[in-house]
Design a protein around this motif. Sequence first.
Motif, PDB file in Angstrom:
ATOM      1  N   SER A   1       0.836  -1.199   0.000  1.00  0.00           N
ATOM      2  CA  SER A   1       0.000   0.000   0.000  1.00  0.00           C
ATOM      3  C   SER A   1       0.869   1.246   0.000  1.00  0.00           C
ATOM      4  O   SER A   1       1.822   1.351   0.779  1.00  0.00           O
ATOM      5  CB  SER A   1      -0.913   0.000   1.232  1.00  0.00           C
ATOM      6  N   VAL A   2       0.535   2.182  -0.887  1.00  0.00           N
ATOM      7  CA  VAL A   2       1.306   3.417  -1.022  1.00  0.00           C
ATOM      8  C   VAL A   2       0.346   4.599  -1.032  1.00  0.00           C
ATOM      9  O   VAL A   2      -0.684   4.571  -1.715  1.00  0.00           O
ATOM     10  CB  VAL A   2       2.137   3.406  -2.324  1.00  0.00           C
ATOM     11  N   VAL A   3       0.685   5.630  -0.277  1.00  0.00           N
ATOM     12  CA  VAL A   3      -0.103   6.856  -0.272  1.00  0.00           C
ATOM     13  C   VAL A   3       0.320   7.712  -1.464  1.00  0.00           C
ATOM     14  O   VAL A   3       1.511   7.966  -1.669  1.00  0.00           O
ATOM     15  CB  VAL A   3       0.102   7.641   1.035  1.00  0.00           C
ATOM     16  N   ILE A   4      -0.656   8.145  -2.262  1.00  0.00           N
ATOM     17  CA  ILE A   4      -0.388   8.991  -3.425  1.00  0.00           C
ATOM     18  C   ILE A   4      -1.232  10.257  -3.356  1.00  0.00           C
ATOM     19  O   ILE A   4      -2.201  10.337  -2.593  1.00  0.00           O
ATOM     20  CB  ILE A   4      -0.688   8.245  -4.750  1.00  0.00           C
TER      21      ILE A   4
ATOM     22  N   ALA B   1      -1.044  14.392  -9.799  1.00  0.00           N
ATOM     23  CA  ALA B   1      -2.004  13.374  -9.369  1.00  0.00           C
ATOM     24  C   ALA B   1      -1.389  11.994  -9.597  1.00  0.00           C
ATOM     25  O   ALA B   1      -0.816  11.723 -10.648  1.00  0.00           O
ATOM     26  CB  ALA B   1      -3.300  13.508 -10.156  1.00  0.00           C
ATOM     27  N   GLY B   2      -1.469  11.129  -8.585  1.00  0.00           N
ATOM     28  CA  GLY B   2      -0.923   9.787  -8.689  1.00  0.00           C
ATOM     29  C   GLY B   2       0.508   9.651  -8.217  1.00  0.00           C
ATOM     30  O   GLY B   2       1.026   8.536  -8.122  1.00  0.00           O
ATOM     31  N   GLN B   3       1.154  10.763  -7.898  1.00  0.00           N
ATOM     32  CA  GLN B   3       2.540  10.708  -7.436  1.00  0.00           C
ATOM     33  C   GLN B   3       2.610  10.218  -5.997  1.00  0.00           C
ATOM     34  O   GLN B   3       1.870  10.703  -5.139  1.00  0.00           O
ATOM     35  CB  GLN B   3       3.186  12.089  -7.540  1.00  0.00           C
ATOM     36  N   PRO B   4       3.501   9.247  -5.682  1.00  0.00           N
ATOM     37  CA  PRO B   4       3.628   8.776  -4.301  1.00  0.00           C
ATOM     38  C   PRO B   4       4.102   9.895  -3.373  1.00  0.00           C
ATOM     39  O   PRO B   4       4.928  10.726  -3.758  1.00  0.00           O
ATOM     40  CB  PRO B   4       4.683   7.660  -4.399  1.00  0.00           C
TER      41      PRO B   4
END
Length: 240
Positions: free
Chosen positions: A116-119, A167-170
């Motif tokens: 899981s990664v926060v973006i 948008a979408g960058q970690p």
Amino acid sequence: MKLSFTNSIKSMVASLLLAAISAMVSPCAQAAVENPATIREVVRNFVRAHLPDQSADVHIQLDGPAPGIHFPACSKLKVAYFGYSNPYGNQTVQVHCQSPSPWQLYLPVQIQMDQSVVIASRPLSAGSILQAGDLAVVRRDTSGLGGNTLNSPQEAIGKILRFGTLAGQPITTSMLNAPDVVHAGEQVTLYAEGNGIRIATIADAIESGRPGQSIMVRNLQSGRVIRGTVTAQGHVVVDF
């Protein structure tokens, strides 16, 4: 009688040729060789044991040993990282044998780590104070992102974004600053510490600051402007 003698000569020649061919065969071909699958399994277990605790969903890809290259059977394989050990990306592992026949080889290892990664859920500008709606959580290969990605939005909410993002960058820890706990113009408790003594007084904050940051304050008692370090509790500390 003559035929029998001729057959005997041919048999002797064939035996001599077979012996000569056997003598030319590589010792590794005659002796027991280490199973390549065993080598790969030992390396895979070594790499997995050195992964971070949260690395549940990970794929380890090994290159080698090369087909056709044989290594003598080893009583105990020893494994170590060769060079920089990066648990989040590509690395090289050394396999070493001491007995009965010493040898060593180096296997490249690629790691794919899905977690899981926060973006950023939308484009964000530098200086933004992150809110829940600014963030999303996705499953992604983190092997190329380094070890400072976030797993939960709670780790970022309320913190200040140092750089603009797409948008979408970690979101990583290096991209965040803690919010200011002292604001310019407000009064703060000023502590002077040294030699086991701690003196408290009131000061005006000339600058805003976050925990660990150095700011200027004005001591209301003496009128002096001094520089101190902001604490997590919103105080300012100076050494004497």
